[in-house]
Scaffold this active site. Structure first.
Site, PDB file in Angstrom:
ATOM      1  N   HIS A 281      39.897 -13.769  74.600  1.00 44.70           N
ATOM      2  CA  HIS A 281      38.664 -13.178  74.045  1.00 44.70           C
ATOM      3  C   HIS A 281      37.553 -13.160  75.099  1.00 44.70           C
ATOM      4  CE1 HIS A 281      40.207 -14.750  69.936  1.00 44.70           C
ATOM      5  NE2 HIS A 281      40.307 -13.440  69.892  1.00 44.70           N
TER       6      HIS A 281
ATOM      7  N   LYS B  78      41.978 -14.681  55.767  1.00 43.08           N
ATOM      8  CA  LYS B  78      42.879 -15.209  56.797  1.00 43.08           C
ATOM      9  C   LYS B  78      42.956 -16.732  56.777  1.00 43.08           C
ATOM     10  CE  LYS B  78      43.403 -11.873  60.467  1.00 43.08           C
ATOM     11  NZ  LYS B  78      43.262 -11.696  61.912  1.00 43.08           N
TER      12      LYS B  78
ATOM     13  N   ARG C 286      46.913  -6.460  73.250  1.00 40.17           N
ATOM     14  CA  ARG C 286      47.925  -7.271  73.916  1.00 40.17           C
ATOM     15  C   ARG C 286      49.219  -6.477  73.950  1.00 40.17           C
ATOM     16  NH1 ARG C 286      46.287 -12.153  70.206  1.00 40.17           N
ATOM     17  NH2 ARG C 286      45.900 -10.294  68.986  1.00 40.17           N
TER      18      ARG C 286
ATOM     19  N   SER D 203      44.988 -16.659  68.876  1.00 42.49           N
ATOM     20  CA  SER D 203      44.389 -17.808  68.176  1.00 42.49           C
ATOM     21  C   SER D 203      45.409 -18.480  67.256  1.00 42.49           C
ATOM     22  CB  SER D 203      43.194 -17.353  67.342  1.00 42.49           C
ATOM     23  OG  SER D 203      42.215 -16.781  68.161  1.00 42.49           O
TER      24      SER D 203
END
Ligand code: ADP
Length: 177
Positions: free
Chosen positions: A20, A44, A99, A137
């Site tokens: 990030h 989430k 990514r 993460s």
């Protein structure tokens, strides 16, 4: 009208990783001002509260080497549609990191939907740096929960916070048993 180009970089940042930070640094090369938008994202089931996530992002920005860059980045929590948040911040671009191929489909759909919501705000993708390509993460949290070393993926400050949080959660689970 201001000629300043403003960008919004939205995400959950649960927690902020080196990947990030790399995107934040690179985004500041294409926008004059960057607002990192920390989505509340209760769905989430984040490990850290919104306030904690905002604070961690702020801390990482405060430690960026270049002062001029630091001054151009701010952090805000939001719980509205990302596109509405971008408009509220007068942003002309939404920045996302890409990514592996696995990010592509989701990001492609999201960018398409956002374009329908408001064609005046462009989504800009920055390819993940090959050094950080594999950092997510979610995996950082899993590694910490299983007692692994997360220092290659996050700052020492964030690593300490994850370890403390995981220990607290494990303590709670043990007390329940
Ligand atoms: P989400 O939006 O799914 O909650 P995150 O908050 O983790 O995901 O990420 C916010 C943005 O940062 C997304 O565009 C994501 O693809 C990007 N990102 C996450 N990790 C990396 C990384 N290691 N390198 C580059 N971009 C990343």
């Amino acid at each position: 009208m201001s000629t300043e180009r403003i960008g919004v970089y939205p995400g959950t940042f649960d927690p902020i990783t080196n990947g990030h930070i790399d995107i934040i640094l690179r985004a500041t090369k294409i926008v004059d001002r960057l607002v990192v938008g920390v989505a509340r994202n209760i769905g989430k089931g984040p490990l850290f509260s919104t306030d904690e996530r905002v604070e961690m992002v702020q801390e990482e920005i405060a430690h960026l080497a270049d002062e001029a860059t630091r001054r151009r980045v701010e952090v805000k929590a939001y719980d509205i549609l990302t596109m509405h948040f971008a408009v509220q911040e007068a942003a002309s671009v939404i920045v996302r990191g890409l990514r592996a191929v696995s990010d592509f489909e989701y990001e492609f759909q999201m960018a398409g939907m956002n374009n329908r919501l408001n064609p005046n705000v462009e989504t800009v993708f920055l390819m993940a740096n090959d050094k950080y390509q594999f950092i997510a993460s979610r995996f950082v949290k899993e590694i910490a929960q299983l007692g692994g070393d997360v220092t290659p993926f996050v700052s020492a400050r964030v690593a300490q916070k994850i370890i403390r949080r995981v220990e607290r959660e494990n303590g709670r689970k043990a007390a329940k048993r």
